[in-house]
Design a protein around this motif. Structure first.
Motif, PDB file in Angstrom:
ATOM      1  N   ILE A 206       0.806  -1.222   0.000  1.00  0.00           N
ATOM      2  CA  ILE A 206       0.000   0.000   0.000  1.00  0.00           C
ATOM      3  C   ILE A 206       0.841   1.275   0.000  1.00  0.00           C
ATOM      4  O   ILE A 206       0.344   2.369  -0.271  1.00  0.00           O
ATOM      5  N   LEU A 207       2.126   1.135   0.302  1.00  0.00           N
ATOM      6  CA  LEU A 207       2.985   2.314   0.432  1.00  0.00           C
ATOM      7  C   LEU A 207       3.099   3.118  -0.866  1.00  0.00           C
ATOM      8  O   LEU A 207       3.042   4.361  -0.841  1.00  0.00           O
ATOM      9  N   PRO A 208       3.276   2.505  -2.045  1.00  0.00           N
ATOM     10  CA  PRO A 208       3.332   3.312  -3.277  1.00  0.00           C
ATOM     11  C   PRO A 208       2.060   4.134  -3.511  1.00  0.00           C
ATOM     12  O   PRO A 208       2.130   5.308  -3.885  1.00  0.00           O
ATOM     13  N   THR A 209       0.885   3.501  -3.281  1.00  0.00           N
ATOM     14  CA  THR A 209      -0.384   4.228  -3.463  1.00  0.00           C
ATOM     15  C   THR A 209      -0.502   5.370  -2.457  1.00  0.00           C
ATOM     16  O   THR A 209      -0.927   6.489  -2.781  1.00  0.00           O
ATOM     17  N   LEU A 210      -0.084   5.066  -1.212  1.00  0.00           N
ATOM     18  CA  LEU A 210      -0.150   6.088  -0.167  1.00  0.00           C
ATOM     19  C   LEU A 210       0.787   7.253  -0.474  1.00  0.00           C
ATOM     20  O   LEU A 210       0.444   8.423  -0.275  1.00  0.00           O
ATOM     21  N   SER A 211       1.953   6.941  -0.991  1.00  0.00           N
ATOM     22  CA  SER A 211       2.917   7.995  -1.359  1.00  0.00           C
ATOM     23  C   SER A 211       2.362   8.877  -2.469  1.00  0.00           C
ATOM     24  O   SER A 211       2.560  10.100  -2.480  1.00  0.00           O
ATOM     25  N   LEU A 212       1.641   8.227  -3.428  1.00  0.00           N
ATOM     26  CA  LEU A 212       1.028   8.987  -4.512  1.00  0.00           C
ATOM     27  C   LEU A 212       0.004   9.982  -3.977  1.00  0.00           C
ATOM     28  O   LEU A 212      -0.044  11.145  -4.406  1.00  0.00           O
ATOM     29  N   PHE A 213      -0.817   9.526  -3.016  1.00  0.00           N
ATOM     30  CA  PHE A 213      -1.809  10.417  -2.421  1.00  0.00           C
ATOM     31  C   PHE A 213      -1.152  11.553  -1.643  1.00  0.00           C
ATOM     32  O   PHE A 213      -1.627  12.700  -1.654  1.00  0.00           O
TER      33      PHE A 213
END
Length: 339
Positions: free
Chosen positions: A68-75
């Motif tokens: 989930i970290l890549p998606t969270l970083s994008l947000f």
């Protein structure tokens, strides 16, 4: 002035002033607060939401949250880039709401009805005639049953107390106001929407307070009309200010804001030249020399009488010396309902 009042009046004035100042201070405080609040609130709320989401994900997926970290970083990156734009939108909206009352006031002032005037011409060779003219401001009657005839080339004056309708009557004659009742004719031609604009163009108006722009002499005299250098020089000579301008930069002399570089008498001469430039048939002096001393006033009036030798002259004045050479003098009386 306030200090000369009694104590109760001073306290009342202080209370009224304090109330206005307090309201103004509160409005500024609110404006300052809401200008800064959106950025702080959005940053705190956005990053708090991300932290809360991260905590929930860790709690629900204790073993592995790397997916989930890549998606969270994008947000997080998107929030970081969007925050300034969102903050500017909210701040601009807040500024608009703060000033919208002022905008409403200006908008109301700009909502003026436009006159629908045609361009038919009217010739003035014999006389101006007012027949049974009435005029009122809202409910207040100013003029009633006015009958007046002014012959071409005649010099007339209106005197009377303040508020007696002198300026109003002259404004009716020159077409700035329209009568509520009755009519005005020029050489037996009715002045109406078809020829009013042409009649106004035949008027040379010299006011008490001369309005001058921060420009050159030629701009102030021409006043938006086409430049005719020969005519401009002629009217400046007639107004007895041409020689003075030759010691400066001539018609290109800058006079400063509201003619600050000119004396009172020189301002009046510019006003005379401006009126002459339109080559009018009727000259109107509305208390034009009331602010001048007797010597300067006499000199200017001598010039005006000389210039308007073959023209019609209408004078509004208090000083008898100003109107001593007029053919007719009308004393305007204050209107009362019992009159």
């Amino acid at each position: 002035h306030i200090k000369l009042q009694d104590k109760n009046r001073m306290n009342s004035t202080a209370a009224e002033f304090s109330m206005v100042v307090d309201e103004y201070a509160k409005a500024n405080i609110a404006n300052t607060f809401f200008s800064s609040f959106p950025r702080v609130f959005l940053e705190a709320s956005g990053f708090s939401l991300i932290v809360l989401l991260l905590i929930v994900l860790i709690y629900l997926n204790q073993s592995d949250i790397s997916y989930i970290l890549p998606t969270l970083s994008l947000f997080v990156l998107a929030l970081y880039r969007l925050l300034p734009s969102v903050n500017r939108i909210i701040s601009s909206y807040n500024t608009l709401m703060y000033y919208h009352k002022s905008i409403d006031v200006v908008s109301e002032e700009l909502k003026t009805s436009q006159e629908n005037l045609l361009t038919e011409s009217v010739e003035f060779n014999d006389e101006i005639e007012l027949k049974n003219v009435n005029f009122s401001y809202q409910e207040r009657v100013v003029l009633e049953s006015i009958n007046l005839t002014i012959s071409k080339g005649e010099k007339i004056a209106f005197i009377g107390e303040s508020g007696s309708g002198k300026s109003t009557l002259v404004d009716l004659i020159i077409g700035l106001f329209r009568p509520n009742k009755g009519e005005m004719r020029v050489d037996n031609t009715l002045i109406d929407e078809s020829n009013l604009q042409n009649w106004r163009s035949q008027i040379g108006y010299i006011p008490q307070q001369v309005y001058l722009i921060d420009e050159t002499i030629k701009e102030n005299v021409c006043c938006g009309r086409k430049l005719d250098t020969a005519l401009l020089d002629k009217v400046l000579k007639q107004a007895n200010i041409f020689d003075f301008l030759q010691t400066k930069q001539g018609i290109n002399t800058f006079i400063g804001e509201d003619g600050i570089q000119l004396s009172g008498g020189q301002k009046q001469r510019i006003a005379i030249a401006r009126a002459l430039y339109g080559q009018p048939e009727v000259f109107v002096l509305d208390e034009a020399t009331s602010a001048l001393d007797d010597k300067i006033e006499k000199k200017i009036m001598d010039e005006i009488y000389k210039i308007t030798k073959d023209k019609t002259l209408i004078v509004i004045a208090h000083r008898l010396s100003t109107i001593s050479r007029c053919d007719q003098i009308y004393n305007c009386l204050l209107y009362t309902s019992d009159a």
